[in-house]
Design a protein around this motif. Structure first.
Motif, PDB file in Angstrom:
ATOM      1  N   ASN A 181     -16.524  35.027 -58.010  1.00 30.17           N
ATOM      2  CA  ASN A 181     -17.113  35.279 -56.689  1.00 30.17           C
ATOM      3  C   ASN A 181     -16.104  34.894 -55.619  1.00 30.17           C
ATOM      4  N   GLY A 182     -14.874  35.305 -55.857  1.00 29.72           N
ATOM      5  CA  GLY A 182     -13.775  34.889 -54.990  1.00 29.72           C
ATOM      6  C   GLY A 182     -13.507  35.840 -53.841  1.00 29.72           C
ATOM      7  N   SER A 208     -10.535  32.099 -56.100  1.00 28.16           N
ATOM      8  CA  SER A 208     -11.893  31.762 -55.658  1.00 28.16           C
ATOM      9  C   SER A 208     -11.783  30.761 -54.527  1.00 28.16           C
ATOM     10  N   ARG A 209     -12.740  30.852 -53.608  1.00 31.93           N
ATOM     11  CA  ARG A 209     -12.717  29.897 -52.490  1.00 31.93           C
ATOM     12  C   ARG A 209     -13.909  28.937 -52.605  1.00 31.93           C
ATOM     13  N   ASP A 210     -14.953  29.185 -51.761  1.00 31.23           N
ATOM     14  CA  ASP A 210     -16.063  28.213 -51.724  1.00 31.23           C
ATOM     15  C   ASP A 210     -17.028  28.386 -52.879  1.00 31.23           C
ATOM     16  N   VAL A 211     -17.283  29.644 -53.237  1.00 33.88           N
ATOM     17  CA  VAL A 211     -18.237  29.857 -54.333  1.00 33.88           C
ATOM     18  C   VAL A 211     -17.474  29.785 -55.643  1.00 33.88           C
ATOM     19  N   LYS A 212     -17.632  28.702 -56.342  1.00 26.77           N
ATOM     20  CA  LYS A 212     -16.820  28.504 -57.548  1.00 26.77           C
ATOM     21  C   LYS A 212     -17.639  28.866 -58.783  1.00 26.77           C
ATOM     22  N   GLN A 213     -17.881  30.134 -58.921  1.00 29.13           N
ATOM     23  CA  GLN A 213     -18.681  30.579 -60.058  1.00 29.13           C
ATOM     24  C   GLN A 213     -17.931  31.648 -60.830  1.00 29.13           C
ATOM     25  N   SER A 261     -12.054  21.135 -61.079  1.00 30.89           N
ATOM     26  CA  SER A 261     -12.067  21.760 -59.751  1.00 30.89           C
ATOM     27  C   SER A 261     -13.453  22.274 -59.370  1.00 30.89           C
TER      28      SER A 261
END
Ligand code: ADP
Length: 519
Positions: free
Chosen positions: A449-450, A425-430, A388
């Motif tokens: 970073n969700g 988490s959405r766009d920042v997948k860290q 993902s």
């Protein structure tokens, strides 16, 4: 009609807590305020009445004092004068012997005399007092046998009219007896019955005067403000009682009693409000729990359904032999494995939760390396993470001392945190997983970073079934059990779990576990 509907709609839109607050305000608080106001009014009224009642109470005490004094005098007369009535008064010797005996046994008697027959004449001053008492009918007893004639400040006479017309016997009671025994004794006895050892009893000042203003008795020096004056009845008609208070006054007494009652009312009110607040809180909590439970059922059914349909879909495709490329096949096998693992994990969570609820969850602790546990969890998530598009930074301090852990339980806790970090988490997948020593503890941090958690909800996310109530979260399915299990597991390890989070920026969950020997 329309406005009633609008009102109903408005009410149904309110949260349960608001509804309860409105209901208790209208149903309990308003009547309570009205009741408090009425209580206040009746207390102020009572304050005014207290003053009158206090005076009446004291005034009513005076006849008792009189009664007590009469009783004392009657006792003395019965013991000393009564036997004279049945004596042979012609025998002077017998009489002298008797009089000497009485004086010996009754120190309160200063003088005793018998005047009988024509030849024994009384001293003029005694005769005068006797006649005066007889005329005034100053009897002390119900049988009208003994007369009382004060002759203060010297003392007082008790007379006993004899059968022969002009004869009488009598005793002269000392001044000490009159003021200390007769007056003070009777007043103290009555005051004890009326007021006990209260502050009022010790503040009471009672003064008895005779007709010349001469003080016969007073229980306090000085001149307090007397608020009550009353004359005694027969046979003490010449005496006047005055009652006052020292160190306080009747207004202060009434105010004190008002303040006491008002204080008690306020205390009851505080308890009541406190109880109401507790009830609202408890009801709100119960309602939230009931709501959460019903959400839980629908969430879990959904959660079970998704992996099951994926499993059946991919296994069917494979079974039908429609996949030619080996690469695709491997991917489908992976999906099947991953989905069954997910299913397994979810069922584990539910089973563990029900064990915890039933108090049957047992932990097996052993000294272990937490880093290994983290590695194991990370490796089981590797596929999902890479697939993902997540970037995971691990930062594990090497050579940390061992910690007492239940490996399976700790794996479950860390994997719940990691699962959430991925889910929310959405766009920042860290993501980052950090383990390091912090004083006498080892800390395990899982950060993302969700979407973050609003401040007001941060403490609640550890409650069972709780799910943050904003739209974004509801796209993501969950049971609301994950974090409550984490908390239970960590606390069973004598540790603590906490969260720092900012909406839109991300969350950081920290588990602290005590190092062996430093807990
Ligand atoms: P769920 O099965 O709903 O994930 P959890 O007990 O694991 O149940 O979490 C409770 C709630 O806390 C979640 O529904 C979510 O709203 C919030 N939450 C948990 N972890 C995170 C996270 N990493 N980021 C944002 N919200 C989170």
């Amino acid at each position: 009609m329309l406005s009633l509907r609008a009102f109903r709609d408005a009410i149904s839109k309110l949260s349960l807590r608001k509804k309860l607050t409105i209901l208790t305000s209208v149903g309990v608080l308003l009547p309570l305020l009205a009741l408090t106001y009425l209580q206040y009014r009746s207390l102020t009224e009572l304050q005014t009445k207290t003053k009158g009642a206090f005076k009446d109470n004291l005034r009513q005490g005076l006849p008792f004092v009189e009664q007590q004094m009469k009783q004392r005098l009657e006792d003395v007369a019965a013991q000393t004068l009564n036997p004279i009535g049945s004596m042979h008064l012609s025998s002077q010797e017998e009489l002298d012997k008797y009089l000497a005996g009485v004086k010996r046994t009754h120190p309160e008697i200063e003088e005793m005399f018998v005047y009988s027959g024509e030849y024994q004449r009384a001293r003029p001053d005694i005769q005068f007092l006797y006649d005066k008492a007889r005329m005034a009918q100053s009897f002390v007893d119900g049988d009208r046998k003994y007369l009382f004639a004060p002759s203060m400040p010297q003392g007082a006479y008790l007379f006993y009219p004899l059968a022969d017309q002009n004869g009488f016997a009598g005793v002269f009671l000392s001044k000490g007896f009159v003021s200390h025994d007769l007056l003070a004794g009777s007043i103290n006895d009555v005051s004890k019955i009326y007021h006990g050892n209260t502050a009022v009893a010790s503040a009471l000042v009672i003064t008895i005067n005779d007709e010349n203003g001469q003080i016969l008795f007073s229980n306090a020096a000085g001149q307090p403000e007397y608020f009550l004056e009353s004359n005694f009845n027969h046979p003490f008609t010449n005496w006047k009682a005055r009652v006052g208070l020292k160190g306080t006054n009747i207004d202060a007494l009434a105010r004190n009693s008002f303040l006491h009652s008002a204080g008690a009312t306020v205390l009851v009110l505080i308890f009541l409000l406190f109880g109401m607040a507790l009830t609202i809180r408890a009801t709100d909590r119960e309602a939230r729990l009931a709501q959460a439970k019903s959400n839980f059922v629908s969430n879990v059914s959904h959660e079970l359904k998704t992996p099951l349909s994926l499993l059946s879909l991919f296994s069917e495709i494979l079974e039908l032999g429609r996949v030619n490329s080996e690469e695709k096949k491997t991917e489908y096998y992976r999906i099947i494995r991953h989905e069954s693992l997910r299913l397994n994990k979810m069922i584990d969570n539910i089973l563990d939760f029900s064990k915890i609820e039933a108090g049957r969850k047992a932990y097996v602790f052993a000294a272990g390396d937490t880093a290994e546990v983290i590695e194991k969890v990370l490796s089981s998530y590797r596929y999902q993470i890479i697939n993902s598009g997540f970037d995971v930074q691990t930062n594990i301090q090497p050579d940390l001392p061992p910690v007492l852990i239940d490996r399976d339980a700790m794996e479950q806790a860390i994997s719940n945190l990691l699962d959430n970090a991925i889910k929310y988490s959405r766009d920042v997948k860290q993501l980052s997983v950090t383990m390091e020593r912090r004083g006498s503890n080892v800390s395990i941090e899982v950060a993302d970073n969700g979407i973050g958690i609003p401040r007001a909800e941060q403490a609640k996310v550890f409650e069972k079934f709780y799910r943050v109530g904003n739209g974004l979260v509801h796209d993501v399915k969950g049971s609301g059990l994950g974090l409550s299990l984490v908390k239970h597991i960590v606390e069973a390890h004598n540790g603590a779990v906490s969260v720092e989070s900012e909406v839109g920026k991300g969350s950081r969950f920290t588990i602290l576990l005590p190092l062996i020997g430093e807990a």
